[in-house]
Design a protein around this motif. Structure first.
Motif, short mmCIF file in Angstrom:
data_model
loop_
_atom_site.label_atom_id
_atom_site.label_comp_id
_atom_site.label_asym_id
_atom_site.label_seq_id
_atom_site.Cartn_x
_atom_site.Cartn_y
_atom_site.Cartn_z
N GLU A 107 43.79 44.59 32.79
CA GLU A 107 43.01 45.56 32.03
C GLU A 107 43.84 46.73 31.49
N LYS A 108 45.04 46.93 31.98
CA LYS A 108 45.89 48.03 31.50
C LYS A 108 46.58 47.69 30.18
N THR A 109 46.44 46.47 29.72
CA THR A 109 47.08 46.12 28.45
C THR A 109 46.51 46.94 27.30
N PRO A 110 47.36 47.39 26.37
CA PRO A 110 46.85 48.13 25.21
C PRO A 110 46.33 47.22 24.10
N ILE A 111 46.43 45.90 24.28
CA ILE A 111 46.01 44.97 23.24
C ILE A 111 44.48 44.87 23.24
N GLU A 112 43.87 45.28 22.16
CA GLU A 112 42.40 45.32 22.10
C GLU A 112 41.78 43.94 21.92
N ILE A 113 42.52 43.01 21.31
CA ILE A 113 41.92 41.72 20.94
C ILE A 113 41.99 40.67 22.05
N ILE A 114 42.41 41.07 23.24
CA ILE A 114 42.43 40.15 24.38
C ILE A 114 40.98 39.78 24.76
N SER A 115 40.74 38.50 25.01
CA SER A 115 39.38 38.03 25.33
C SER A 115 38.90 38.55 26.68
N ILE A 116 39.75 38.46 27.70
CA ILE A 116 39.38 38.83 29.06
C ILE A 116 40.45 39.74 29.64
N LYS A 117 40.03 40.93 30.11
CA LYS A 117 40.95 41.85 30.76
C LYS A 117 40.54 41.97 32.23
N LEU A 118 41.42 41.51 33.12
CA LEU A 118 41.10 41.47 34.54
C LEU A 118 41.51 42.77 35.23
N LYS A 119 40.63 43.26 36.08
CA LYS A 119 40.93 44.45 36.88
C LYS A 119 41.78 44.05 38.09
N ASP A 120 42.43 45.04 38.68
CA ASP A 120 43.21 44.81 39.89
C ASP A 120 42.30 44.22 40.97
N GLY A 121 42.68 43.07 41.50
CA GLY A 121 41.90 42.41 42.54
C GLY A 121 40.81 41.49 42.03
N GLU A 122 40.58 41.48 40.73
CA GLU A 122 39.52 40.63 40.16
C GLU A 122 39.97 39.18 40.09
N GLU A 123 39.01 38.29 40.31
CA GLU A 123 39.31 36.86 40.28
C GLU A 123 38.66 36.19 39.08
N LEU A 124 39.32 35.16 38.60
CA LEU A 124 38.81 34.36 37.49
C LEU A 124 38.83 32.91 37.93
N ASN A 125 37.68 32.22 37.80
CA ASN A 125 37.59 30.82 38.21
C ASN A 125 37.82 29.92 37.01
N ILE A 126 38.83 29.06 37.11
CA ILE A 126 39.14 28.12 36.03
C ILE A 126 39.06 26.71 36.58
N ASP A 127 37.89 26.10 36.40
CA ASP A 127 37.68 24.72 36.84
C ASP A 127 38.04 24.53 38.31
N GLY A 128 37.60 25.48 39.15
CA GLY A 128 37.84 25.38 40.58
C GLY A 128 39.10 26.07 41.06
N ILE A 129 39.93 26.53 40.14
CA ILE A 129 41.14 27.28 40.51
C ILE A 129 40.82 28.76 40.45
N LYS A 130 41.11 29.48 41.53
CA LYS A 130 40.87 30.92 41.57
C LYS A 130 42.16 31.67 41.22
N LEU A 131 42.13 32.36 40.10
CA LEU A 131 43.23 33.18 39.64
C LEU A 131 42.90 34.64 39.98
N LYS A 132 43.78 35.29 40.74
CA LYS A 132 43.53 36.68 41.13
C LYS A 132 44.57 37.60 40.51
N ALA A 133 44.12 38.70 39.90
CA ALA A 133 45.00 39.66 39.26
C ALA A 133 45.43 40.74 40.24
N LEU A 134 46.71 41.07 40.23
CA LEU A 134 47.26 42.17 41.03
C LEU A 134 48.02 43.10 40.10
N TYR A 135 47.63 44.35 40.08
CA TYR A 135 48.31 45.32 39.21
C TYR A 135 49.66 45.68 39.82
#
Length: 227
Positions: free
Chosen positions: A81-109
Motif C-alpha cells: 500500500e505504500k507504493t506511489p503508483i495509483e493504477i495498481i489494482s490491489i494494494k496490500l497493507k502490512d500483514g494483509e493476506e491475499l488468497n490466490i487459488d488456495g495459496i496465501k500470500l502475506k505482505a510484510l512492510y
C-alpha cells in the motif's frame, strides 16, 4: 505447487512464477519487461492463467513487466500500500493476506532499500525483493532509502521468521538460487552487527555507482513499465 524461478541475465533479476495447480491460476513476482513473451510461453505450456502480477518495490535497474502482462492477460497488479503508483489494482497493507487459488500470500512492510519495499511470504518461503539478498542486503542510498529503516525491517521483521524459511530475493549476482533465514543470520556479513548504528555505518560507506538504467527505469516503473 508449481514453482518456477526465472533469471534475467542483463539485470540479474529473479522472477518467480507460482501456482497451486488446482484451478490453473498463477502469480508472477518481479517480472522483467523484456521477458514478457517468455513468461507467457511458460504459462501457456503449463496450461496456467495469470491472475496476479506483483512487484516487491519500484525497481531501478530494469523496467517491470507488470503493465505489459496486464495488457496481455487482463491480470490484476499487486503491490504494497505504500507504493506511489495509483493504477495498481490491489494494494496490500502490512500483514494483509491475499488468497490466490488456495495459496496465501502475506505482505510484510520492509522499507529501507526503498520507502515502498515489501516482502511477501507464501508457506515457508519469503520473497524479499532487495530488502534481504543472499549474502547481502539492498543498498539504501536512493529512492528514499534509509539504513535505519532497513535495519528494522531486517532484524524486527524478516529475521524473526522461522529459521527454516526459504529466502528468495529479487536479485543475485553470484549464482545463488536461494537461502534460509538461519543461513543468512549466520553467514551474511551485513547482518553481523550489534545495532542500527553499525549497520548504517556499513551502508553509508558502500560508495556504489548508480544503476545504469535508473533514470529510465524509475519513471517507467512508476507507470508499471508502460510508455
Amino acid at each position: 505447487m508449481i514453482f518456477k524461478q526465472l533469471f534475467d541475465k542483463t539485470s540479474s533479476t529473479y522472477t518467480y512464477l507460482i501456482s497451486s495447480g488446482k484451478n490453473r491460476e498463477a502469480l508472477i513476482i518481479d517480472p522483467v519487461l523484456e521477458n514478457t513473451d517468455k513468461y507467457l510461453d511458460i504459462l501457456n505450456n503449463l496450461n496456467l492463467k495469470l491472475v496476479k502480477v506483483l512487484d516487491t518495490h519500484i525497481h531501478a535497474d530494469h523496467i517491470t513487466g507488470m503493465g505489459k502482462l496486464q495488457e496481455k492477460t487482463s491480470c490484476e497488479t499487486v503491490m504494497g500500500e505504500k507504493t506511489p503508483i495509483e493504477i495498481i489494482s490491489i494494494k496490500l497493507k502490512d500483514g494483509e493476506e491475499l488468497n490466490i487459488d488456495g495459496i496465501k500470500l502475506k505482505a510484510l512492510y520492509t522499507p529501507g532499500h526503498t520507502i515502498e519495499s515489501y516482502s511477501f511470504t507464501i508457506n515457508n518461503k519469503i520473497f524479499t525483493g532487495d530488502a534481504l539478498l543472499i549474502g547481502g542486503t539492498g543498498r539504501t542510498d536512493f529512492q528514499n532509502g534509509c539504513p535505519y529503516m532497513a535495519y528494522n525491517s531486517l532484524f524486527e521483521v524478516i529475521l524473526k521468521l522461522p529459521n527454516n524459511t526459504q529466502v528468495f530475493p529479487a536479485h543475485d549476482y553470484n549464482g545463488n538460487l536461494s537461502s534460509t533465514i538461519e543461513v543468512e543470520k549466520k553467514m551474511n556479513p551485513r547482518l553481523q552487527v550489534n545495532n542500527a548504528d553499525e549497520y548504517a555505518e556499513i551502508m553509508n560507506n558502500l560508495n556504489l555507482p548508480s544503476p545504469k538504467l535508473m533514470d529510465i527505469a524509475i519513471p517507467r516503473n512508476l507507470r508499471m513499465g508502460k510508455l
